[in-house]
Write a protein that holds these residues in place. Sequence first.
Motif, PDB file in Angstrom:
ATOM      1  N   GLU A  17       0.819  -1.204   0.000  1.00 60.12           N
ATOM      2  CA  GLU A  17       0.000   0.000   0.000  1.00 60.12           C
ATOM      3  C   GLU A  17       0.859   1.262   0.000  1.00 60.12           C
ATOM      4  O   GLU A  17       0.443   2.305  -0.522  1.00 60.12           O
ATOM      5  N   ASN A  18       2.064   1.178   0.598  1.00 63.94           N
ATOM      6  CA  ASN A  18       2.945   2.343   0.606  1.00 63.94           C
ATOM      7  C   ASN A  18       3.294   2.766  -0.816  1.00 63.94           C
ATOM      8  O   ASN A  18       3.278   3.957  -1.142  1.00 63.94           O
ATOM      9  N   TYR A  19       3.604   1.785  -1.666  1.00 67.71           N
ATOM     10  CA  TYR A  19       3.942   2.094  -3.058  1.00 67.71           C
ATOM     11  C   TYR A  19       2.717   2.600  -3.823  1.00 67.71           C
ATOM     12  O   TYR A  19       2.831   3.525  -4.633  1.00 67.71           O
ATOM     13  N   GLU A  20       1.558   1.983  -3.567  1.00 69.97           N
ATOM     14  CA  GLU A  20       0.334   2.433  -4.236  1.00 69.97           C
ATOM     15  C   GLU A  20       0.021   3.885  -3.865  1.00 69.97           C
ATOM     16  O   GLU A  20      -0.368   4.692  -4.715  1.00 69.97           O
ATOM     17  N   ARG A  21       0.211   4.202  -2.605  1.00 66.96           N
ATOM     18  CA  ARG A  21      -0.067   5.569  -2.143  1.00 66.96           C
ATOM     19  C   ARG A  21       0.918   6.565  -2.742  1.00 66.96           C
ATOM     20  O   ARG A  21       0.538   7.658  -3.164  1.00 66.96           O
ATOM     21  N   VAL A  22       2.190   6.163  -2.784  1.00 67.94           N
ATOM     22  CA  VAL A  22       3.219   7.057  -3.318  1.00 67.94           C
ATOM     23  C   VAL A  22       2.995   7.332  -4.800  1.00 67.94           C
ATOM     24  O   VAL A  22       3.070   8.473  -5.263  1.00 67.94           O
ATOM     25  N   ILE A  23       2.710   6.279  -5.559  1.00 68.07           N
ATOM     26  CA  ILE A  23       2.567   6.431  -7.013  1.00 68.07           C
ATOM     27  C   ILE A  23       1.292   7.191  -7.369  1.00 68.07           C
ATOM     28  O   ILE A  23       1.293   8.048  -8.260  1.00 68.07           O
ATOM     29  N   LEU A  58       4.209  10.514  -7.537  1.00 63.79           N
ATOM     30  CA  LEU A  58       5.514  10.055  -7.999  1.00 63.79           C
ATOM     31  C   LEU A  58       5.437   9.294  -9.312  1.00 63.79           C
ATOM     32  O   LEU A  58       6.457   9.129  -9.981  1.00 63.79           O
ATOM     33  N   GLY A  59       4.233   8.823  -9.670  1.00 65.17           N
ATOM     34  CA  GLY A  59       4.104   8.141 -10.948  1.00 65.17           C
ATOM     35  C   GLY A  59       4.439   9.066 -12.108  1.00 65.17           C
ATOM     36  O   GLY A  59       5.203   8.710 -13.015  1.00 65.17           O
ATOM     37  N   GLN A  60       3.904  10.294 -12.092  1.00 68.95           N
ATOM     38  CA  GLN A  60       4.195  11.272 -13.136  1.00 68.95           C
ATOM     39  C   GLN A  60       5.655  11.698 -13.084  1.00 68.95           C
ATOM     40  O   GLN A  60       6.302  11.864 -14.121  1.00 68.95           O
ATOM     41  N   SER A  61       6.181  11.857 -11.875  1.00 60.39           N
ATOM     42  CA  SER A  61       7.599  12.241 -11.740  1.00 60.39           C
ATOM     43  C   SER A  61       8.518  11.148 -12.263  1.00 60.39           C
ATOM     44  O   SER A  61       9.575  11.438 -12.841  1.00 60.39           O
ATOM     45  N   SER A  79      11.263  11.692 -15.171  1.00 59.83           N
ATOM     46  CA  SER A  79      12.680  11.360 -15.046  1.00 59.83           C
ATOM     47  C   SER A  79      13.144  10.488 -16.205  1.00 59.83           C
ATOM     48  O   SER A  79      14.246  10.683 -16.737  1.00 59.83           O
ATOM     49  N   LEU A  80      12.331   9.514 -16.588  1.00 62.34           N
ATOM     50  CA  LEU A  80      12.694   8.687 -17.744  1.00 62.34           C
ATOM     51  C   LEU A  80      12.748   9.526 -19.021  1.00 62.34           C
ATOM     52  O   LEU A  80      13.652   9.342 -19.856  1.00 62.34           O
ATOM     53  N   LEU A 125      11.835  12.932 -10.308  1.00 61.94           N
ATOM     54  CA  LEU A 125      11.752  12.149  -9.074  1.00 61.94           C
ATOM     55  C   LEU A 125      12.519  12.788  -7.924  1.00 61.94           C
ATOM     56  O   LEU A 125      12.041  12.800  -6.790  1.00 61.94           O
ATOM     57  N   THR A 126      13.722  13.269  -8.200  1.00 60.07           N
ATOM     58  CA  THR A 126      14.504  13.882  -7.114  1.00 60.07           C
ATOM     59  C   THR A 126      13.788  15.105  -6.560  1.00 60.07           C
ATOM     60  O   THR A 126      13.842  15.362  -5.351  1.00 60.07           O
TER      61      THR A 126
END
Length: 387
Positions: free
Chosen positions: A159-165, A170-173, A177-178, A335-336
Amino acid sequence: MTALATRIRRIGLPRLAVHLSVLLIVIIWLIPTLGILVTSVRDRDQITTSGWWTAFSSSVQTSAARLGDPSEQRQEGAAYVIAGNVFEEGAAGTVRAFGVRVQEPAAFEAGEAAEIGDGETLTVNEDGSYVHASTAPFEGSRGQRVYLSVASAPEFTLENYERVIAAEGLGQSFINSLTVTIPATIIPILIAAFAAYALSWMQFPGRALILATIIGLIVVPLQMSLIPLLRLYNEISILFGVPSKTYAGIWLAHTAFGMPLAIYLLRNYIAGLPKEIIESARVDGASDFEIFMKIVLPLSFPALASFAIFQFLWVWNDLLIAIVFLGTGRDQLVLTGSLNALLGSRGGNWEILTASAFITIIIPLLVFFGLQRYLVRGLLAGSVKGG
């Protein structure tokens, strides 16, 4: 011991020292990385009460609960009893100890009949069930507050990753970055490879001066050129009526900053290729472009991979150039930049920060381990084969 001593002599003490030093560096680097990974998938409450190295064992947390109120009491013989469970419905855990004072939350062992004064006794069992008994009727409108030391089984979650993205953006970031890093890695390699071949195998006036200038540019801090370069971008954007902060702009900036080192590394490697191969190709009528594409480029792959690792990691971890040449908007932030923003707004949410940090380093790790076998070979060849 004899076999070990023989093996050490066979390896040699200097070489053994190098191997041990490398192993130590790997361990020092691996431990915090493993800590970030483990913490990023742990439950938030367990992160705040125990370290990541205890993630696979039960963690003990201190919590408070309130027993049933006097309206729930029943009389059993000469005693008045309130019974129930300190855990809410659906909660799980094992009570290790309990207490009735905040200063002593673990004064009594689970299952122990504790004398808490005024003829009252309290027993809290490991499963959370309790019996609060008194020789006189309970009075008041609220139940007794009790403090618990509860052991919880290890909990892991994504859930931590789901919340972050999703929620933290952070998904758009990650995509930003890519979008910045991939072209900013490929473009300088393509240009530097052609330049390195020309400086190695083509004769033209001023070649030595150009090479000396490139070597001098390696030591120039990029911060010195940020303001003049940004002014140039702004003037061009005003002249042609185009936005100044675009992906094309940051690609060109990273290309310019990475070119000197790229040309230097690739030139040293390409200049060390066997001269006979180049001369034989020329005798057979091959042009410089054909020699470069069919002979030099395939043989130079270790050097290309070495620089690709450096350039990718440098661009991926960059914050200053991304802010200056791309901006700080939510749609432009890399991302940074997003991680830096989270440090300010989510400094206490370790589950958010560690998940964000691991998302930030996962791509560089894959790139490094995918190309690392070429890294040492390319760097060593470039350092001893200068021409």
